[in-house]
Design an enzyme around this catalytic site. Structure first.
Site, PDB file in Angstrom:
ATOM      1  N   LYS A 265      25.284  23.245  36.794  1.00  0.00           N
ATOM      2  CA  LYS A 265      25.379  24.631  37.853  1.00  0.00           C
ATOM      3  C   LYS A 265      24.400  24.098  39.046  1.00  0.00           C
ATOM      4  O   LYS A 265      23.236  23.630  38.784  1.00  0.00           O
ATOM      5  CB  LYS A 265      25.206  25.618  37.273  1.00  0.00           C
ATOM      6  CG  LYS A 265      25.664  26.763  38.237  1.00  0.00           C
ATOM      7  CD  LYS A 265      25.377  28.260  37.385  1.00  0.00           C
ATOM      8  CE  LYS A 265      25.867  29.269  38.297  1.00  0.00           C
ATOM      9  NZ  LYS A 265      25.922  30.410  37.875  1.00  0.00           N
ATOM     10  N   GLU A 358      32.251  43.680  27.982  1.00  0.00           N
ATOM     11  CA  GLU A 358      32.026  45.063  28.331  1.00  0.00           C
ATOM     12  C   GLU A 358      32.542  46.368  27.400  1.00  0.00           C
ATOM     13  O   GLU A 358      31.602  46.825  27.085  1.00  0.00           O
ATOM     14  CB  GLU A 358      32.642  45.493  29.644  1.00  0.00           C
ATOM     15  CG  GLU A 358      32.187  44.675  30.964  1.00  0.00           C
ATOM     16  CD  GLU A 358      32.630  43.281  31.327  1.00  0.00           C
ATOM     17  OE1 GLU A 358      31.940  42.711  32.185  1.00  0.00           O
ATOM     18  OE2 GLU A 358      33.423  42.866  30.508  1.00  0.00           O
ATOM     19  N   ARG A 386      36.625  48.146  32.545  1.00  0.00           N
ATOM     20  CA  ARG A 386      37.456  47.343  31.545  1.00  0.00           C
ATOM     21  C   ARG A 386      37.246  48.232  30.191  1.00  0.00           C
ATOM     22  O   ARG A 386      37.658  47.806  29.100  1.00  0.00           O
ATOM     23  CB  ARG A 386      36.717  46.009  31.410  1.00  0.00           C
ATOM     24  CG  ARG A 386      36.605  45.508  32.695  1.00  0.00           C
ATOM     25  CD  ARG A 386      36.120  44.038  32.490  1.00  0.00           C
ATOM     26  NE  ARG A 386      37.140  43.005  32.501  1.00  0.00           N
ATOM     27  CZ  ARG A 386      36.676  41.685  32.598  1.00  0.00           C
ATOM     28  NH1 ARG A 386      35.575  41.022  32.248  1.00  0.00           N
ATOM     29  NH2 ARG A 386      37.977  40.827  32.498  1.00  0.00           N
TER      30      ARG A 386
END
Length: 632
Positions: A265, A358, A386
């Site tokens: 990254k 979640e 969600r």
């Protein structure tokens, strides 16, 4: 539609010649590194100048070039899980000349966007969805007899921690006759280092008896082969020829396969590569040489930097946790974005990052509450959508004391429709026993958080925006928990303005304008706790001829709807006019401009109150005014 790049500044070099994914396929292999370097330089320059997701795009350069050379988009579907992986994809599909408008009103979306290009198959920027899309699309291709069209899903190792991924894998692996190519972009990070057993398992795969990543089918057992999936890799995702070979091998298997690709990254930008805190995942305007925002003008340098809502929440929660050993915190791979890193640095054993999951976060919090603790679950507002079933059936049904702190509530700005937190009041307002608060300033955030964590008989929720806090708005009086912020003097008080959360400042400004310019007297109140509706608020509403509510949630089933219903239930005939966000997907832009566009700035509130007031006058020519003493 894709538009070829004609910008003279981009005409130099290879990138300027790319008007679609067919162009990289025509390049000889020995020029691909040059193209990757140009893309990386372009991203650093443009994103540092305008803001946006930086680290993820830099890590995706070669891993986007290779699939576009192996597959034929859009005939072959390239699905990118979480759209901020798609910046390079935008460049390779002919959107270079519009890149300067990234995340600006009317410009390119900061995520993938179906309206921008036929190459953007999906645009939902919530994590862990791409494999389910891929499963359904592969089924559709099979039903249509289109067996020559590949379905490729690029997903990060952080997103692999989401439960929906494993539901999709369960289906994909069970159908060996339906090929799906899963490109696992493994950089060990999402917003922060990837946590959990999967991360440890992937790390072992990195060093599976080899000194370097490799490409080729692997027979050794791992979590994917145990499910029946083929496995290729791991392969160096910054080596384009090696990645191409792995993708060709994966396609040739003609069955569901995981192509495990290792990337870094922030690749090519040392500040991002070495950033343990992942501050370069997404950036504002920064100096690429230092990674810091530009220095403010000299006259502003002595002013303290404004504090964010997120920062104030994080510091206040730590202060409470120091005094309350029963307070714990839970998040879903968003430790730093929600401010919980402050507590995690001091009390790491009481902060739980469950990965991009979640639903699990909410039920795990329910378990903590069942065990005698008071969990504070910090998520982005839009991501809690969600887990509605878990909030409803696993927390509220059991009347458990769980506090939800929803960051990025309301209009967030440049992140666009998938990130606006504009549904939480409507969604959570139907949950029995749920108490919802909206602080208007930093002082109220601290106050309401302290109140929330003392509740023991059910869930609570605080919603905070993506913004700096500004000045505290003092109240003139507090009546049974309702703050009086403005009271017209020397005039009849015809209008009650009920301002939810951060709309308070604009509501007060609107009330002053109505009094000054139109001679309309009004009272502005902040209920602090929005739901359930405070009976003191309905009693107050009964004393006025018009009530106007203001909220940065959708009007449908929002706070204003709840207040109107409460007034109706009590036989109060005062009209309640609701101002809020439209029931629509709001595009990206600056937060202030979007609030103004939807009529939620001071001018919009003033105009709406004036229109409602005039309508009331037309309906009732004999307009009886009421007076109200200043509250004691």
């Amino acid at each position: 539609m894709d538009v070829p790049c004609t910008d003279p500044a981009l005409g130099r070099g290879l990138l300027g010649r790319v008007s679609g994914p067919a162009d990289p396929r025509m390049l000889p292999a020995d020029r691909l590194g040059e193209l990757a370097g140009e893309i990386r330089g372009f991203l650093i320059e443009k994103v540092c100048a305008a803001g946006g997701h930086l680290g993820s795009g830099l890590g995706m350069v070669e891993l986007t070039i290779a699939p576009h050379r192996v597959f034929d988009s859009p005939r072959d579907a390239l699905l990118f899980d979480i759209g901020h992986q798609g910046y390079v994809h935008k460049l390779l599909t002919g959107r270079q000349e519009r890149f300067a408008t990234l995340r600006q009103a009317g410009g390119l979306s900061g995520y993938l966007c179906r309206a921008e290009s036929a190459h953007d198959v999906i645009e939902n920027s919530h994590a862990s969805t791409a494999l389910s899309y891929a499963d359904g699309l592969a089924k559709a291709r099979a039903l249509a007899g289109e067996t020559d069209r590949a379905v490729v899903a690029v997903i990060g190792d952080g997103a692999m921690t989401g439960g929906m991924v494993w539901e999709a894998l369960d289906n994909i692996a069970a159908a060996p006759h339906r090929p799906v190519i899963i490109v696992l972009n493994d950089n060990g990070r999402s917003y922060a280092p990837t946590t959990g057993a999967l991360a440890a398992h992937l790390a072992r795969q990195h060093h599976n008896g080899e000194s370097a990543p490799r490409a080729g089918p692997v027979s050794a057992q791992n979590v994917f082969t145990s499910l029946g999936l083929a496995y290729v890799g791991p392969v160096d995702g910054h080596d384009i020829p090696a990645t191409e070979r792995a993708l060709h091998q994966g396609r040739a298997l003609a069955r569901p396969v995981v192509v495990h690709v290792l990337t870094v990254k922030g690749k090519g930008f040392p500040l991002a590569e070495e950033d343990e805190a992942d501050c370069f995942h997404a950036v504002g305007v920064i100096d690429p040489a230092t990674g810091r925002p530009p220095a403010p003008p000299r006259r502003h340098r002595k002013r303290p930097a404004p504090r964010t809502w997120t920062g104030i929440f994080g510091s206040e929660l730590l202060a409470l946790a120091r005094r309350r050993p029963d307070l714990v915190a839970v998040t879903a791979s968003m430790l730093r974005p929600t401010g919980l890193h402050v507590m995690a640095e001091v009390l790491p054993e009481r902060v739980f990052d469950v990965g991009i999951a979640e639903q699990h976060a909410v039920v795990s919090a329910a378990g903590l509450a069942t065990g005698g603790y008071h969990p504070v679950v910090a998520l982005y507002s839009t991501f809690l959508n969600r887990a509605l079933d878990q909030v409803l059936m696993d927390v509220a049904l059991h009347r458990l004391p769980v506090t939800f702190v929803l960051d990025r509530a309301g209009v967030t700005g440049p992140d666009g429709p998938s990130h606006h937190g504009m549904w939480d009041i409507s969604v959570l307002g139907i949950v029995p026993g749920m108490r919802i608060a909206a602080p208007r300033d930093a002082a109220r955030l601290r106050e309401l958080l302290r109140e929330a964590v003392t509740v023991t008989d059910g869930p609570t929720c605080l919603r905070i925006p993506k913004a700096t806090t500004g000045h505290d708005i003092r109240y003139l009086a507090r009546m049974d928990g309702v703050d009086i912020l403005h009271l017209s003097t020397g005039r009849s008080l015809d209008v009650l303005l009920v301002a939810a959360g951060t709309t308070a400042a604009d509501a007060v400004e609107a009330a002053r304008a109505l009094e000054r310019e139109e001679g309309i007297g009004s009272t502005v109140v902040d209920p602090r706790w929005l739901i359930p509706v405070n009976p003191a608020l309905t009693r107050l509403a009964a004393r006025y001829r018009l009530v106007v509510t203001v909220e940065d949630n959708i009007r449908t089933a929002g706070f204003g709807t709840h207040l109107a219903q409460a007034c109706t239930d009590q036989g109060i005939t005062t009209p309640v006019h609701n101002l809020g966000l439209p029931q629509a997907f709001i595009p990206h832009g600056t937060r202030n401009s979007l609030l103004a566009d939807t009529g939620l700035d001071a001018g919009g509130i003033t105009a709406a109150v004036l229109a409602a007031h005039h309508q009331l006058l037309r309906c009732a020519p004999i307009f009886r005014t009421t007076s109200m003493r200043r509250p004691e």
